[in-house]
Design an enzyme around this catalytic site. Sequence first.
Site, PDB file in Angstrom:
ATOM      1  CB  CYS A   1       0.400   1.809   4.136  1.00  0.00           C
ATOM      2  SG  CYS A   1      -1.314   1.315   4.017  1.00  0.00           S
TER       3      CYS A   1
ATOM      4  CB  CYS B   1      -0.905  -0.040   1.237  1.00  0.00           C
ATOM      5  SG  CYS B   1      -1.777   1.493   1.586  1.00  0.00           S
TER       6      CYS B   1
END
Length: 132
Positions: free
Chosen positions: A59, A56
């Site tokens: 993230c 991600c």
Amino acid sequence: CTSPKSTRMLHSLKHNLISSTAQKKNMVTEIKSKSQLDKILNENERVVIDFWASWCGPCVSIMPAVVELSTKHTGVTFVKVNVDEESVADIVEKYEVEAMPTFVFIRNGQVETKVVGANKDKLTKTVETLAA
């Protein structure tokens, strides 16, 4: 006898050692099991759980901000949960994580709020509210 250069080097080494010790004290702890998280929640009044995944992009990009917040707000415990780890699937389910990153803010064992997405300003303000 030490030269000015040696004195500067020693001062720099001492500063780096103190800084790294302080950072270790307030680093983000990776959660590997429900029992580990339960222990942290029982021992700490204020906890931020960062649900993330290595694939991600948002993230990964928000992680430096999370680490910075953890060093600034020492009264708040920061942990991270990799949603792809099977050993934490029950934690992901419990907190109903559907998107990453998701930050869950806990006070006295109770969920206070969530922030979904890598919004640094919103994350910072929510941490400041939890820390107050």
